[in-house]
Design a protein around this motif. Sequence first.
Motif: not given
Length: 504
Positions: A89-108
Amino acid sequence: MKKKISFLDGALLLSSILLAAHMFFRFFDLATIINFFPFDYTNDLSSYLSQLYFLDVCGYHQFCPYWYNGFITFLITPPGWYFLAYPFYFFTHHIALSFYLSIVFMTLLGLAVCLFFGKKFRFSFLRSSALFFFLFGNAINIGNFLRLGRVHAMLNFILFITFFFILWYYKDKKLDFRFFFSSVIYSFMIVTHYQETVLAGIFFAGFFLYRSSLRDRTKVIIASLLAILLSSWWLFGFIANLEQSSLLDFHEGKRALDFQSDRLIVNLFTYFFPLLFIILFFIYRKTQQYSRRDIFFFSPSLILAFVYLFRLHSFIPILRNISQDPYILFFYFQIIFLLFIIFDDLSLVLRRSLGIIIIVFTIFSILANIFITPYFIKHTPLDEEMKSTLSKVTERYLFFGPLNKSFQTSYSKAYYSYGTIYYNLSTAEGWSPPLASLDYLLGLDSFGKRFPTLLCSEIEESLEIYNTTQIVTYDTTCQLFANCNFTLLAATDHICLYDRRSIP
């Protein structure tokens, strides 16, 4: 000469391909939230989006005014996933995108854990990969992690399997200093989500029973105490304030006794998986003659399986606060792992039969998601009306309805999240009940149910109690507030916004 792939490995390969394709499709579907905030009724993730926002605007262990007339952030809510997601969120300033990226990261991260420990357990790359897809691509986890967006549970499931793998790796090895990495993992679990953490503690108990020497058992006790110490920066404050929360008043485990149509399939699984775990354990014992002490390692899990089968957990504190899915996954994970352990010790006929069962299970799991797990939807006309109305709210407000009973595609609590994130709005309600006391929640719920029968003076008095000035409601209910001489601030085809004050 190239080794010929076995029928069982061929089944694992086919299942992995099918599950991977379905996971990719579900990730594509999840990406809808990046451009369309989730307003639909099948929705936990909007609450987590808001609380990630709170971490940014309110801080950690700070007063936050947005929900329930104010609360202290992360006093009751475990902060684990929020700390993981905040850099996105700090780097994207987009709350939903941050959520999505966190799920991708956790999947990996989950994939990396399965591949790393699969190699330690001498699984082939195919079987290590298949282990990942069976753990993360099954119908329950697709529904929970990718559709409902239960990111706390997802992160803790990854920590859960990592914790188990560490203990299994050290089951018959000397407990060197690296064993205490299990303490670090368990401390992360404590600050992430309590339900999986409680169940993972059963593995600690089993490991303690398995080790026979006093020296080793002392190390296990030290490891468990170290996990508590490492998480004490959050845990002690949580325990001290637990009575002021409604968290322990939600006996989610009792849902296993409810066989209404919307819970029927899940509750059938709550019988099937513990029973299958018990059966498979004894098959494992028959094939692993050299591991006779394994009964000690698995005995706490076996006891819980019997307790859960007979629904005794519903009467046991803490266990009754854990919902069905963590129990199902607790047994499901051990079933899958034991299967991977005994694959090569089964007869040829059993391996081929198991290969067929694996393919059938995979197809059933995917079909269950296709026909039962809903897809994300774009905004409806009602959503657009609500967004327009929320943009005109200027004071603390409440929804009266609830909207989801009249408009099945929309969830009023998701609108609370949207109003907070995009319009900086505060409400006397919110979308995380444990943040408030039980008395507060019951009082607010009673007011919401009784308001159509109340006198105008009684509505005014209740709104005053909950420090609320403005009301968002819909259709015929709008007239009720008009009759009480509330001031109409905005109206659309279905939704209206009133202020209880007289505004010239």
